[in-house]
Scaffold this motif. Sequence first.
Motif, PDB file in Angstrom:
ATOM      1  N   ARG A   1       0.814  -1.213   0.000  1.00 28.29           N
ATOM      2  CA  ARG A   1       0.000   0.000   0.000  1.00 28.29           C
ATOM      3  C   ARG A   1       0.857   1.276   0.000  1.00 28.29           C
ATOM      4  NH1 ARG A   1      -2.427  -3.501   3.560  1.00 28.29           N
ATOM      5  NH2 ARG A   1      -4.512  -4.252   2.979  1.00 28.29           N
ATOM      6  N   ASN A   2       0.169   2.417  -0.128  1.00 29.84           N
ATOM      7  CA  ASN A   2       0.808   3.733  -0.096  1.00 29.84           C
ATOM      8  C   ASN A   2       1.959   3.801  -1.099  1.00 29.84           C
ATOM      9  OD1 ASN A   2       1.258   6.373   0.621  1.00 29.84           O
ATOM     10  ND2 ASN A   2       2.514   5.867   2.402  1.00 29.84           N
ATOM     11  N   ARG A   3       1.647   3.451  -2.323  1.00 30.88           N
ATOM     12  CA  ARG A   3       2.661   3.491  -3.372  1.00 30.88           C
ATOM     13  C   ARG A   3       1.982   3.562  -4.737  1.00 30.88           C
ATOM     14  NH1 ARG A   3       6.246  -0.722  -2.080  1.00 30.88           N
ATOM     15  NH2 ARG A   3       5.441  -0.430   0.049  1.00 30.88           N
ATOM     16  N   VAL A   4       2.778   3.842  -5.750  1.00 31.63           N
ATOM     17  CA  VAL A   4       2.289   3.963  -7.119  1.00 31.63           C
ATOM     18  C   VAL A   4       2.871   2.818  -7.945  1.00 31.63           C
ATOM     19  CG1 VAL A   4       2.244   5.386  -9.198  1.00 31.63           C
ATOM     20  CG2 VAL A   4       2.107   6.473  -6.938  1.00 31.63           C
ATOM     21  N   CYS A   5       2.011   2.122  -8.658  1.00 32.84           N
ATOM     22  CA  CYS A   5       2.456   1.057  -9.565  1.00 32.84           C
ATOM     23  C   CYS A   5       2.044   1.434 -10.987  1.00 32.84           C
ATOM     24  CB  CYS A   5       1.850  -0.292  -9.182  1.00 32.84           C
ATOM     25  SG  CYS A   5       2.600  -1.018  -7.702  1.00 32.84           S
ATOM     26  N   ILE A   6       2.994   1.290 -11.903  1.00 31.95           N
ATOM     27  CA  ILE A   6       2.788   1.731 -13.279  1.00 31.95           C
ATOM     28  C   ILE A   6       2.687   0.508 -14.185  1.00 31.95           C
ATOM     29  CG2 ILE A   6       3.768   3.110 -15.156  1.00 31.95           C
ATOM     30  CD1 ILE A   6       5.382   4.586 -12.954  1.00 31.95           C
ATOM     31  N   TYR A   7       1.766   0.588 -15.119  1.00 34.31           N
ATOM     32  CA  TYR A   7       1.540  -0.548 -16.001  1.00 34.31           C
ATOM     33  C   TYR A   7       2.742  -0.729 -16.941  1.00 34.31           C
ATOM     34  CZ  TYR A   7      -0.500  -3.635 -19.438  1.00 34.31           C
ATOM     35  OH  TYR A   7      -0.753  -4.687 -20.263  1.00 34.31           O
ATOM     36  N   ASP A   8       3.260  -1.943 -16.974  1.00 34.30           N
ATOM     37  CA  ASP A   8       4.350  -2.316 -17.877  1.00 34.30           C
ATOM     38  C   ASP A   8       3.922  -3.606 -18.566  1.00 34.30           C
ATOM     39  OD1 ASP A   8       7.758  -1.954 -18.015  1.00 34.30           O
ATOM     40  OD2 ASP A   8       6.820  -3.807 -18.716  1.00 34.30           O
ATOM     41  N   ALA A   9       3.743  -3.521 -19.869  1.00 36.41           N
ATOM     42  CA  ALA A   9       3.192  -4.670 -20.603  1.00 36.41           C
ATOM     43  C   ALA A   9       4.048  -5.914 -20.444  1.00 36.41           C
ATOM     44  CB  ALA A   9       3.055  -4.318 -22.088  1.00 36.41           C
ATOM     45  N   GLU A  10       5.389  -5.756 -20.504  1.00 35.25           N
ATOM     46  CA  GLU A  10       6.270  -6.925 -20.415  1.00 35.25           C
ATOM     47  C   GLU A  10       6.167  -7.557 -19.025  1.00 35.25           C
ATOM     48  OE1 GLU A  10       9.668  -5.260 -23.528  1.00 35.25           O
ATOM     49  OE2 GLU A  10      10.192  -5.773 -21.459  1.00 35.25           O
ATOM     50  N   GLN A  11       6.193  -6.700 -18.001  1.00 35.03           N
ATOM     51  CA  GLN A  11       6.081  -7.249 -16.638  1.00 35.03           C
ATOM     52  C   GLN A  11       4.724  -7.915 -16.427  1.00 35.03           C
ATOM     53  OE1 GLN A  11       6.928  -4.241 -13.778  1.00 35.03           O
ATOM     54  NE2 GLN A  11       9.013  -3.862 -14.508  1.00 35.03           N
TER      55      GLN A  11
END
Length: 601
Positions: A568-578
């Motif tokens: 929690r308390n964080r930003v996750c960014i979409y990465d197609a490969e991951q």
Amino acid sequence: MDARGFRYGLLGCLLGLLSAPGLAAPSFDALLKQADDIRTGDPTTFYKLLSQLERQQESATKEQRDKLRLMRAHGFLMKGQSELAIQELQELGTGSEDVNLRFRAGAMLANTYAVTRRFEQGLSALNEALPLASKVTDRDSRHHGLMAAGILYNQVGEYSLGRDYAQQVLDDDPKGRSRCLAGNLVVESLLGLHQPVQEEMIFSAIQACEQQNEALLAGFSRTYLARKWVADGKLKNAIDVLERHLSDVEATKYPRLIGEYHSMLADYRMKLGEIGAAERHANTAVAQGTAISGSLPLVVAHRVLYEIANTRGDPAMALEQYKKYANADKAYLNEIKTRELAYQLVRQQILQKNQQISALDQKNQVLQLQQKVDQQAAQNTRLIVILLILLIASIGYWAFKIKRVQLSLKKMAETDALTGICNRHHFTIRAERALAECARNGEQAALIMFDLDHFKNINDRFGHGTGDWALKEVAEASKGFCRRIDVLGRLGGEEFAILMYGCDLRAASRVAEDCRVRLAQIETRETGHVFAITGSFGVTSTQQSGYSLAKLLSQADKQLYRAKHAGRNRVCIYDAEQENARATSNVLEMPHRDRAEHLGA
């Protein structure tokens, strides 16, 4: 309270029939009175009497035939033929010369519409019938009309109005069924208004219903008593009164009342840790099927089954029950909103109608004055000018008022009432338009979704008032990161989203990080409590997810869940490969709402 309001719909229609004095043919009158006396207790005999009356109607007076039509409408209702009942009642309401009969027919029509969930039409019918009350000479007829108003207003959540109409009946020393039903309505209204209810008042309502062999209303009154005892800490007393009368309730074969008793017993047994008994009662409540859909008993029953699955450590069953619980709760809330909206719409229609009538009255007055002015044109030129100015100003004033009301309704439909930002529906419309424009112009767009961490704990520890304050503060803080061309909306609960026009993934991730930091800085001391407000963010863009809003939401939601799962308390960014790598590792994903509950969001 909504389930208690709906349960009176059919009973209100049944109580809308009273024998009228002074009819010409004694034998026909006797049959009418006999049918009226047993209509709620002995349907088989009632239908036999109705058939006999139908055969004799050729020799009856018009007033007797009108009374028979009221009985016939009741018979249609008991068979579930509501449209035939509505047709009879509409014709009777406009064709009968007896104001008492027209009043009863109008009140019964209003409750018939409510039974078929057409609350807007029911309220309109009630508004047409109530002005006749002052002309009704038969006291029982007036009582039943006022109680019809009390029933319908309780159903749409206007408990103050419901209480006022029911209290008028109680103040007029009612007899028989009227005392039973009016007593129930007053208690129900007080509970809906969250006002204290004395045990003596509930016992009095129960006694009045028992004296009339009204098992349904007596059964509902005991649910009020049980709830009061639970609130007073007398849990075992509440269980005892419900179980002692459970067989009487099941004998009525009325699904909504049966579901009410079993769901309450399931809830109370669960509080005592009696899981087996709680499960039996909850399953019995659920077994009532569509008859209790959209009601609080079904919500409670599924919640108890979900808690039991959790207690037994069965996550698969817990997940399944939680889905049913969430769907039942959503249907229940939608039912409440539908009824409340119906009341607001009818209220607005009446306001507009009154305004139109007022404007027409003013116009007619002006026209009359103009005729006099034509006769004395030379002397009254100034008066003509003044009257024309008054007319134009009046029309302009009412047009302005109506326009303001229309704009207000439009804003209510598009705005989240708590936070003042876009609601989910309006966010979807604006976001799809923005994405379509970006696609045409070759522009990028990014979507940020975030969900407040441990928001349920804030509500549970400090109350929903503090939770609402936190949601408003979060919405206000989020506005600072949005341009005029961006779209900010509350998707539901503690979940928000921002669609950023012409923004790539990197810029959106910076905005999300800044927003996350800003949320963590919100000062909560003014609420009287100290707690942290943090959020988990998921970010994607059209370059990664395309211009479909559904796909953007889905992939941003996955990143939000990943942020939750990562602490929690964080930003996750979409990465197609991951994401592809994670997909091949067979990571189990749950729907966002269930994941949030699973993670304690």
